[in-house]
Scaffold this active site. Structure first.
Site, PDB file in Angstrom:
ATOM      1  N   THR A 152      -8.237  -3.592   9.561  1.00  0.00           N
ATOM      2  CA  THR A 152      -8.709  -4.802   8.949  1.00  0.00           C
ATOM      3  C   THR A 152     -10.000  -5.455   9.290  1.00  0.00           C
ATOM      4  O   THR A 152     -10.385  -5.100  10.344  1.00  0.00           O
ATOM      5  CB  THR A 152      -7.511  -6.001   9.286  1.00  0.00           C
ATOM      6  N   ASP A 153     -10.314  -6.240   8.460  1.00  0.00           N
ATOM      7  CA  ASP A 153     -11.763  -6.891   8.686  1.00  0.00           C
ATOM      8  C   ASP A 153     -11.606  -8.133   9.736  1.00  0.00           C
ATOM      9  O   ASP A 153     -12.565  -8.302  10.353  1.00  0.00           O
ATOM     10  CB  ASP A 153     -12.184  -7.603   7.411  1.00  0.00           C
ATOM     11  N   LEU A 164       0.783  -1.189   0.113  1.00  0.00           N
ATOM     12  CA  LEU A 164       0.005  -0.124   0.105  1.00  0.00           C
ATOM     13  C   LEU A 164       0.910   1.174  -0.211  1.00  0.00           C
ATOM     14  O   LEU A 164       0.574   2.370  -0.711  1.00  0.00           O
ATOM     15  CB  LEU A 164      -0.705  -0.003   1.084  1.00  0.00           C
ATOM     16  N   ASP A 191      11.847   3.636  12.772  1.00  0.00           N
ATOM     17  CA  ASP A 191      11.119   2.466  13.234  1.00  0.00           C
ATOM     18  C   ASP A 191      10.145   3.008  13.939  1.00  0.00           C
ATOM     19  O   ASP A 191      10.261   3.492  15.209  1.00  0.00           O
ATOM     20  CB  ASP A 191      12.183   1.809  14.053  1.00  0.00           C
ATOM     21  N   ILE A 192       8.934   2.665  13.676  1.00  0.00           N
ATOM     22  CA  ILE A 192       7.794   3.358  14.376  1.00  0.00           C
ATOM     23  C   ILE A 192       7.410   2.579  15.694  1.00  0.00           C
ATOM     24  O   ILE A 192       6.610   3.090  16.616  1.00  0.00           O
ATOM     25  CB  ILE A 192       6.459   3.129  13.489  1.00  0.00           C
ATOM     26  N   ALA A 214       3.359  -2.081   9.181  1.00  0.00           N
ATOM     27  CA  ALA A 214       2.265  -3.145   9.864  1.00  0.00           C
ATOM     28  C   ALA A 214       2.962  -4.451  10.081  1.00  0.00           C
ATOM     29  O   ALA A 214       4.223  -4.881   9.149  1.00  0.00           O
ATOM     30  CB  ALA A 214       0.894  -3.408   9.349  1.00  0.00           C
ATOM     31  N   TYR A 215       2.589  -5.285  11.011  1.00  0.00           N
ATOM     32  CA  TYR A 215       2.780  -6.724  11.287  1.00  0.00           C
ATOM     33  C   TYR A 215       1.866  -7.269  10.559  1.00  0.00           C
ATOM     34  O   TYR A 215       0.743  -7.175  10.949  1.00  0.00           O
ATOM     35  CB  TYR A 215       3.147  -7.063  12.610  1.00  0.00           C
ATOM     36  N   TYR A 220      -3.466 -11.677  15.744  1.00  0.00           N
ATOM     37  CA  TYR A 220      -3.404 -10.588  14.619  1.00  0.00           C
ATOM     38  C   TYR A 220      -4.368  -9.414  14.615  1.00  0.00           C
ATOM     39  O   TYR A 220      -4.284  -8.303  14.734  1.00  0.00           O
ATOM     40  CB  TYR A 220      -3.135 -10.998  13.230  1.00  0.00           C
TER      41      TYR A 220
HETATM   42  N1  LIG Z   1      -2.081  -7.132   3.209  1.00  0.00           N
HETATM   43  C1  LIG Z   1      -3.464  -7.423   3.557  1.00  0.00           C
HETATM   44  O1  LIG Z   1      -4.060  -8.227   2.967  1.00  0.00           O
HETATM   45  C2  LIG Z   1      -4.167  -6.398   4.414  1.00  0.00           C
HETATM   46  C3  LIG Z   1      -5.440  -6.962   4.984  1.00  0.00           C
HETATM   47  C4  LIG Z   1      -6.011  -6.063   5.726  1.00  0.00           C
HETATM   48  C5  LIG Z   1      -5.079  -4.800   6.236  1.00  0.00           C
HETATM   49  N2  LIG Z   1      -3.954  -4.577   5.870  1.00  0.00           N
HETATM   50  C6  LIG Z   1      -3.394  -3.374   6.407  1.00  0.00           C
HETATM   51  O2  LIG Z   1      -3.234  -2.537   5.400  1.00  0.00           O
HETATM   52  C7  LIG Z   1      -1.895  -1.853   5.456  1.00  0.00           C
HETATM   53  C8  LIG Z   1      -0.624  -1.953   4.534  1.00  0.00           C
HETATM   54  O3  LIG Z   1      -0.484  -3.254   4.480  1.00  0.00           O
HETATM   55  P1  LIG Z   1       0.579  -3.825   3.333  1.00  0.00           P
HETATM   56  O4  LIG Z   1       0.180  -4.994   3.036  1.00  0.00           O
HETATM   57  O5  LIG Z   1       0.850  -2.770   2.286  1.00  0.00           O
HETATM   58  O6  LIG Z   1       1.801  -4.127   4.210  1.00  0.00           O
HETATM   59  P2  LIG Z   1       3.327  -4.601   3.740  1.00  0.00           P
HETATM   60  O7  LIG Z   1       3.276  -4.883   2.286  1.00  0.00           O
HETATM   61  O8  LIG Z   1       3.706  -5.776   4.630  1.00  0.00           O
HETATM   62  O9  LIG Z   1       4.200  -3.405   4.247  1.00  0.00           O
HETATM   63  C9  LIG Z   1       4.468  -2.948   5.589  1.00  0.00           C
HETATM   64  C10 LIG Z   1       5.883  -2.130   5.512  1.00  0.00           C
HETATM   65  O10 LIG Z   1       6.106  -1.691   6.425  1.00  0.00           O
HETATM   66  C11 LIG Z   1       7.366  -1.765   7.056  1.00  0.00           C
HETATM   67  N3  LIG Z   1       7.537  -1.988   8.408  1.00  0.00           N
HETATM   68  C12 LIG Z   1       7.723  -3.308   9.073  1.00  0.00           C
HETATM   69  N4  LIG Z   1       7.944  -2.640  10.271  1.00  0.00           N
HETATM   70  C13 LIG Z   1       8.406  -1.509  10.394  1.00  0.00           C
HETATM   71  C14 LIG Z   1       8.777  -0.522  11.370  1.00  0.00           C
HETATM   72  N5  LIG Z   1       8.904  -1.210  12.898  1.00  0.00           N
HETATM   73  N6  LIG Z   1       9.111   0.696  11.087  1.00  0.00           N
HETATM   74  C15 LIG Z   1       8.772   1.161   9.993  1.00  0.00           C
HETATM   75  N7  LIG Z   1       8.343   0.403   9.054  1.00  0.00           N
HETATM   76  C16 LIG Z   1       8.139  -0.688   9.258  1.00  0.00           C
HETATM   77  C17 LIG Z   1       7.761  -2.870   6.069  1.00  0.00           C
HETATM   78  O11 LIG Z   1       9.166  -2.991   5.943  1.00  0.00           O
HETATM   79  P3  LIG Z   1      10.134  -4.182   5.963  1.00  0.00           P
HETATM   80  O12 LIG Z   1       9.331  -4.999   4.989  1.00  0.00           O
HETATM   81  O13 LIG Z   1      11.333  -3.854   5.266  1.00  0.00           O
HETATM   82  O14 LIG Z   1      10.226  -4.775   7.260  1.00  0.00           O
HETATM   83  C18 LIG Z   1       6.946  -2.741   4.892  1.00  0.00           C
HETATM   84  O15 LIG Z   1       7.685  -1.861   3.901  1.00  0.00           O
HETATM   85  C19 LIG Z   1      -1.445  -2.276   7.025  1.00  0.00           C
HETATM   86  O16 LIG Z   1      -1.979  -1.655   8.279  1.00  0.00           O
HETATM   87  C20 LIG Z   1      -2.178  -3.864   7.076  1.00  0.00           C
HETATM   88  O17 LIG Z   1      -2.291  -4.375   8.435  1.00  0.00           O
HETATM   89  C21 LIG Z   1      -3.447  -5.411   5.009  1.00  0.00           C
END
Ligand SMILES: NC(=O)c1ccc[n+]([C@@H]2O[C@H](COP(=O)([O-])OP(=O)(O)OC[C@H]3O[C@@H](n4cnc5c(N)ncnc54)[C@H](OP(=O)(O)O)[C@@H]3O)[C@@H](O)[C@H]2O)c1
Length: 278
Positions: A99-100, A12, A34-35, A58-59, A123
């Site tokens: 998230t849902d 995203l 680092d958040i 996010a994690y 989660y």
């Molecule tokens: N993916 C889904 O299906 C899904 C579904 C529902 C909700 N969401 C929500 O949507 C949002 C975006 O998700 P996404 O899938 O785009 O996430 P993503 O692809 O996993 O990306 C998360 C980013 O956060 C970085 N990050 C991790 N730990 C960090 C820290 N301590 N400080 C700063 N940055 C850090 C990661 O860097 P590194 O990889 O280098 O650690 C990565 O670049 C999140 O809030 C997620 O929970 C996602």
């Protein structure tokens, strides 16, 4: 308007950077901030004085969160309190994603923004804590819930492929796959969500919780079948029940996010075809 994007290397985050092209944007990932480091969050946000902070970090490993609860709680939960507090001090608007999976999945008709969350996984609980920490520490926030994100894979170290890309990879080596025909939810296209975020800020929507998943809904089996149909892939998709693939975390059975506040998002099948054409 000065915008600080956190987690910009994620699926995203990279689309947010694209959506806000032309604005004054600071695009940061783990290397810049680092958040989970409360002091750094406070100092760096104070230093930059952004008007809007958007957190996409996010994690996201749903099954691993069952064993790494502390990590998930810190990154998805308490860190949001740190950012929200810093935003309040800086007078910045805070936008965060949830998230849902904050819902228990018992409502076949789906969930409205103000329905009471009740997560069934570590989660989901960590993401709900992030919502609570956000609302506790600032008034000027948007929490945008989404489900089943898909789009271009991010560049971060811990990012994972979307379900769409995972299915396309499987189709290269298999003639038949079994896919769970359960867990009704709505796929969300990352570029559409980034545009929706921009719309929410620029149109100065009232602060609060928003549901912004794609329109329509499907099970994982229906999602996979549509991917292969649109791609013209020669692969047999067999529907199976969730018991066939035991996973660490429980998932909500029905978690369609009902958007009652804003115009509908595009239908997931339409945006899937956009993505497959890229
Ligand atoms: N993916 C889904 O299906 C899904 C579904 C529902 C909700 N969401 C929500 O949507 C949002 C975006 O998700 P996404 O899938 O785009 O996430 P993503 O692809 O996993 O990306 C998360 C980013 O956060 C970085 N990050 C991790 N730990 C960090 C820290 N301590 N400080 C700063 N940055 C850090 C990661 O860097 P590194 O990889 O280098 O650690 C990565 O670049 C999140 O809030 C997620 O929970 C996602």
């Amino acid at each position: 308007m000065k915008i600080l994007i956190l987690g910009v290397k994620g699926m995203l985050g990279q689309e947010l950077k694209h959506a806000f092209l032309g604005a004054e944007v600071l695009a940061w990932d783990f290397e810049e901030l680092d958040i989970t480091n409360e002091i750094e969050v406070k100092e760096k946000i104070r230093e930059q004085k952004p008007d809007v902070v958007i957190n996409a970090a996010a994690y996201n490993n749903v099954d691993k969160a069952e064993i790494e609860k502390n990590k998930a709680v810190l990154l998805n939960g308490y860190a949001l309190g740190y950012i929200a507090k810093a935003c309040k001090e800086a007078g910045a608007i805070f936008i965060h994603y949830s998230t849902d999976y904050v819902f228990d999945g018992k409502r076949k008709e789906g969930y409205k923004e103000m329905d009471i969350p009740k997560p069934v996984s570590a989660y989901g609980a960590s993401k709900l804590l992030g919502e609570i920490e956000t609302a506790k520490n600032t008034d000027k926030y948007y929490i945008i819930r989404l489900s089943r994100l898909f789009g271009k894979t991010g560049d971060g170290i811990s990012v994972k492929k979307s379900f769409v890309d995972t299915m396309l990879d499987l189709a290269k080596s298999k003639n038949e796959i079994e896919v769970i025909d359960e867990e009704l939810s709505s796929p969300t296209y990352a570029p559409d969500l980034a545009e929706r975020t921009k719309y929410i800020v620029e149109s100065k929507q009232p602060f609060g919780i928003y549901h912004s998943a794609g329109s329509g809904a499907c099970t994982w089996y229906e999602f996979a079948s549509e991917i292969f149909k649109q791609k013209g892939a020669d692969i047999k998709v067999v529907p199976v029940s969730g018991d066939k693939f035991p996973r660490n975390a429980l998932r909500p059975k029905y978690s369609v996010l009902l958007n009652t506040k804003l115009p509908p998002m595009r239908d997931w099948k339409e945006v899937l075809s956009n993505y497959l054409a890229t």
